[in-house]
Write a protein that holds these residues in place. Structure first.
Motif, PDB file in Angstrom:
ATOM      1  N   ALA A  14       1.051  -1.350  -0.010  1.00  0.00           N
ATOM      2  CA  ALA A  14       0.121   0.059  -0.082  1.00  0.00           C
ATOM      3  C   ALA A  14       0.809   1.273  -0.102  1.00  0.00           C
ATOM      4  CB  ALA A  14      -0.973  -0.041   1.087  1.00  0.00           C
ATOM      5  N   GLN A  15       2.192   1.227   0.546  1.00  0.00           N
ATOM      6  CA  GLN A  15       2.894   2.457   0.785  1.00  0.00           C
ATOM      7  C   GLN A  15       3.536   2.679  -0.537  1.00  0.00           C
ATOM      8  OE1 GLN A  15       5.356   1.149   4.243  1.00  0.00           O
ATOM      9  NE2 GLN A  15       4.426   3.078   4.908  1.00  0.00           N
ATOM     10  N   LEU A  16       3.965   1.265  -1.048  1.00  0.00           N
ATOM     11  CA  LEU A  16       4.896   1.497  -2.618  1.00  0.00           C
ATOM     12  C   LEU A  16       4.222   1.514  -3.983  1.00  0.00           C
ATOM     13  CD1 LEU A  16       7.698  -0.563  -1.488  1.00  0.00           C
ATOM     14  CD2 LEU A  16       7.659   1.499  -1.178  1.00  0.00           C
ATOM     15  N   LEU A  17       2.956   1.034  -3.798  1.00  0.00           N
ATOM     16  CA  LEU A  17       2.072   0.946  -5.126  1.00  0.00           C
ATOM     17  C   LEU A  17       2.236   2.131  -5.913  1.00  0.00           C
ATOM     18  CD1 LEU A  17      -0.557  -1.652  -4.598  1.00  0.00           C
ATOM     19  CD2 LEU A  17       1.162  -1.479  -6.304  1.00  0.00           C
ATOM     20  N   PRO A  18       1.908   3.428  -5.010  1.00  0.00           N
ATOM     21  CA  PRO A  18       1.904   4.888  -5.599  1.00  0.00           C
ATOM     22  C   PRO A  18       2.844   5.299  -6.518  1.00  0.00           C
ATOM     23  CG  PRO A  18       0.893   5.124  -3.244  1.00  0.00           C
ATOM     24  CD  PRO A  18       1.634   3.546  -3.589  1.00  0.00           C
ATOM     25  N   PHE A  19       4.152   4.539  -6.109  1.00  0.00           N
ATOM     26  CA  PHE A  19       5.543   4.871  -6.801  1.00  0.00           C
ATOM     27  C   PHE A  19       5.858   3.697  -7.954  1.00  0.00           C
ATOM     28  CE2 PHE A  19       5.613   6.273  -2.513  1.00  0.00           C
ATOM     29  CZ  PHE A  19       5.689   7.588  -2.693  1.00  0.00           C
ATOM     30  N   ALA A  20       5.076   2.573  -7.839  1.00  0.00           N
ATOM     31  CA  ALA A  20       5.273   1.333  -8.578  1.00  0.00           C
ATOM     32  C   ALA A  20       5.231   1.334 -10.171  1.00  0.00           C
ATOM     33  CB  ALA A  20       4.470   0.346  -8.351  1.00  0.00           C
ATOM     34  N   THR A  21       4.522   2.589 -10.611  1.00  0.00           N
ATOM     35  CA  THR A  21       4.599   2.301 -12.130  1.00  0.00           C
ATOM     36  C   THR A  21       4.969   3.866 -12.672  1.00  0.00           C
ATOM     37  OG1 THR A  21       2.092   3.109 -12.074  1.00  0.00           O
ATOM     38  CG2 THR A  21       2.851   0.353 -12.579  1.00  0.00           C
ATOM     39  N   PRO A  22       5.771   3.956 -13.685  1.00  0.00           N
ATOM     40  CA  PRO A  22       6.194   5.340 -14.170  1.00  0.00           C
ATOM     41  C   PRO A  22       4.941   5.833 -14.828  1.00  0.00           C
ATOM     42  CG  PRO A  22       7.143   3.722 -15.556  1.00  0.00           C
ATOM     43  CD  PRO A  22       6.592   2.720 -14.308  1.00  0.00           C
ATOM     44  N   GLU A  23       4.794   7.222 -14.822  1.00  0.00           N
ATOM     45  CA  GLU A  23       3.893   7.752 -15.454  1.00  0.00           C
ATOM     46  C   GLU A  23       4.107   8.047 -16.971  1.00  0.00           C
ATOM     47  OE1 GLU A  23       3.022  11.706 -13.637  1.00  0.00           O
ATOM     48  OE2 GLU A  23       3.203  10.757 -11.650  1.00  0.00           O
ATOM     49  N   ASP A  30       2.909  -2.020 -16.512  1.00  0.00           N
ATOM     50  CA  ASP A  30       1.579  -1.400 -15.807  1.00  0.00           C
ATOM     51  C   ASP A  30       1.363  -2.309 -14.540  1.00  0.00           C
ATOM     52  OD1 ASP A  30       0.922  -3.972 -16.969  1.00  0.00           O
ATOM     53  OD2 ASP A  30      -0.665  -3.116 -18.056  1.00  0.00           O
ATOM     54  N   ILE A  31       0.456  -2.472 -13.801  1.00  0.00           N
ATOM     55  CA  ILE A  31       0.309  -3.211 -12.453  1.00  0.00           C
ATOM     56  C   ILE A  31       0.238  -4.510 -12.845  1.00  0.00           C
ATOM     57  CG2 ILE A  31      -2.283  -3.281 -12.605  1.00  0.00           C
ATOM     58  CD1 ILE A  31       0.113  -3.218  -9.664  1.00  0.00           C
ATOM     59  N   ALA A  32      -0.199  -5.067 -13.996  1.00  0.00           N
ATOM     60  CA  ALA A  32      -0.166  -6.628 -14.644  1.00  0.00           C
ATOM     61  C   ALA A  32       1.204  -6.956 -14.778  1.00  0.00           C
ATOM     62  CB  ALA A  32      -0.977  -6.726 -15.981  1.00  0.00           C
ATOM     63  N   HIS A  33       2.259  -6.266 -15.124  1.00  0.00           N
ATOM     64  CA  HIS A  33       3.679  -6.627 -15.250  1.00  0.00           C
ATOM     65  C   HIS A  33       4.002  -6.636 -13.958  1.00  0.00           C
ATOM     66  CE1 HIS A  33       7.776  -6.218 -16.084  1.00  0.00           C
ATOM     67  NE2 HIS A  33       7.902  -5.230 -15.344  1.00  0.00           N
ATOM     68  N   ILE A  34       3.817  -5.992 -12.851  1.00  0.00           N
ATOM     69  CA  ILE A  34       4.217  -6.028 -11.376  1.00  0.00           C
ATOM     70  C   ILE A  34       3.829  -7.318 -10.900  1.00  0.00           C
ATOM     71  CG2 ILE A  34       4.143  -4.907  -9.233  1.00  0.00           C
ATOM     72  CD1 ILE A  34       4.352  -2.291 -10.692  1.00  0.00           C
ATOM     73  N   THR A  35       2.617  -7.750 -11.252  1.00  0.00           N
ATOM     74  CA  THR A  35       2.027  -9.089 -10.821  1.00  0.00           C
ATOM     75  C   THR A  35       2.551 -10.129 -11.328  1.00  0.00           C
ATOM     76  OG1 THR A  35      -0.264  -7.800 -10.446  1.00  0.00           O
ATOM     77  CG2 THR A  35      -0.150 -10.351 -10.652  1.00  0.00           C
ATOM     78  N   ARG A  36       3.052  -9.986 -12.560  1.00  0.00           N
ATOM     79  CA  ARG A  36       3.757 -11.326 -13.171  1.00  0.00           C
ATOM     80  C   ARG A  36       5.071 -11.287 -12.672  1.00  0.00           C
ATOM     81  NH1 ARG A  36       1.759  -8.756 -17.728  1.00  0.00           N
ATOM     82  NH2 ARG A  36       3.486  -7.954 -18.458  1.00  0.00           N
ATOM     83  N   VAL A  37       5.820  -9.917 -12.425  1.00  0.00           N
ATOM     84  CA  VAL A  37       7.086 -10.216 -11.654  1.00  0.00           C
ATOM     85  C   VAL A  37       7.004 -10.606 -10.492  1.00  0.00           C
ATOM     86  CG1 VAL A  37       8.912  -8.683 -10.920  1.00  0.00           C
ATOM     87  CG2 VAL A  37       8.243  -8.187 -13.281  1.00  0.00           C
ATOM     88  N   ALA A  57       9.268  -5.273  -1.805  1.00  0.00           N
ATOM     89  CA  ALA A  57       9.744  -4.057  -2.166  1.00  0.00           C
ATOM     90  C   ALA A  57      10.450  -3.673  -3.707  1.00  0.00           C
ATOM     91  CB  ALA A  57      10.678  -3.640  -1.038  1.00  0.00           C
ATOM     92  N   ALA A  58      11.288  -4.700  -3.808  1.00  0.00           N
ATOM     93  CA  ALA A  58      12.279  -4.679  -4.957  1.00  0.00           C
ATOM     94  C   ALA A  58      11.319  -4.791  -6.149  1.00  0.00           C
ATOM     95  CB  ALA A  58      13.234  -5.874  -5.094  1.00  0.00           C
ATOM     96  N   THR A  59      10.269  -5.519  -6.076  1.00  0.00           N
ATOM     97  CA  THR A  59       9.472  -5.766  -7.224  1.00  0.00           C
ATOM     98  C   THR A  59       8.575  -4.619  -7.352  1.00  0.00           C
ATOM     99  OG1 THR A  59       9.379  -8.240  -6.620  1.00  0.00           O
ATOM    100  CG2 THR A  59       7.576  -7.214  -7.942  1.00  0.00           C
ATOM    101  N   LEU A  60       8.012  -4.030  -6.466  1.00  0.00           N
ATOM    102  CA  LEU A  60       7.117  -2.815  -6.503  1.00  0.00           C
ATOM    103  C   LEU A  60       7.918  -1.707  -7.103  1.00  0.00           C
ATOM    104  CD1 LEU A  60       5.130  -3.534  -3.084  1.00  0.00           C
ATOM    105  CD2 LEU A  60       4.219  -3.213  -5.445  1.00  0.00           C
ATOM    106  N   LEU A  61       9.290  -1.485  -6.781  1.00  0.00           N
ATOM    107  CA  LEU A  61       9.798  -0.539  -7.186  1.00  0.00           C
ATOM    108  C   LEU A  61      10.873  -0.434  -8.545  1.00  0.00           C
ATOM    109  CD1 LEU A  61      10.734   0.955  -3.615  1.00  0.00           C
ATOM    110  CD2 LEU A  61       8.915   1.882  -5.119  1.00  0.00           C
TER     111      LEU A  61
END
Length: 74
Positions: A14-23, A30-37, A57-61
């Motif tokens: 919840a803390q890191l998701l706002p930073f997880a995907t570049p604008e 996207d979030i689907a990519h992060i989920t696969r990773v 944390a590494a996955t999210l960032l």
């Protein structure tokens, strides 16, 4: 909620998701990519005995900064 995919590290997610995907409009990061990773990280961690909280944390960032790719001139 998306952070539930990272249970038991939902608070961290919840803390890191706002930073997880570049604008960007890059649909590959996207979030689907992060989920696969994350799924791949969990599978590898079972063999390599990684610290899943650090790996979450590494996955999210891992894509939080978008670096423009430039063409190589041969």
């Amino acid at each position: 909620m998306t952070e539930d995919l990272f249970a038991p590290y939902t608070a961290l997610a919840a803390q890191l998701l706002p930073f997880a995907t570049p604008e960007t409009t890059d649909g590959a990061h996207d979030i689907a990519h992060i989920t696969r990773v994350w799924k791949n990280v969990q599978n590898i961690s079972q063999v390599e005995n990684g610290d899943l909280e650090i790996l979450a944390a590494a996955t999210l960032l891992h894509d939080c900064i978008s670096v423009e790719k430039i063409a190589q001139i041969a």
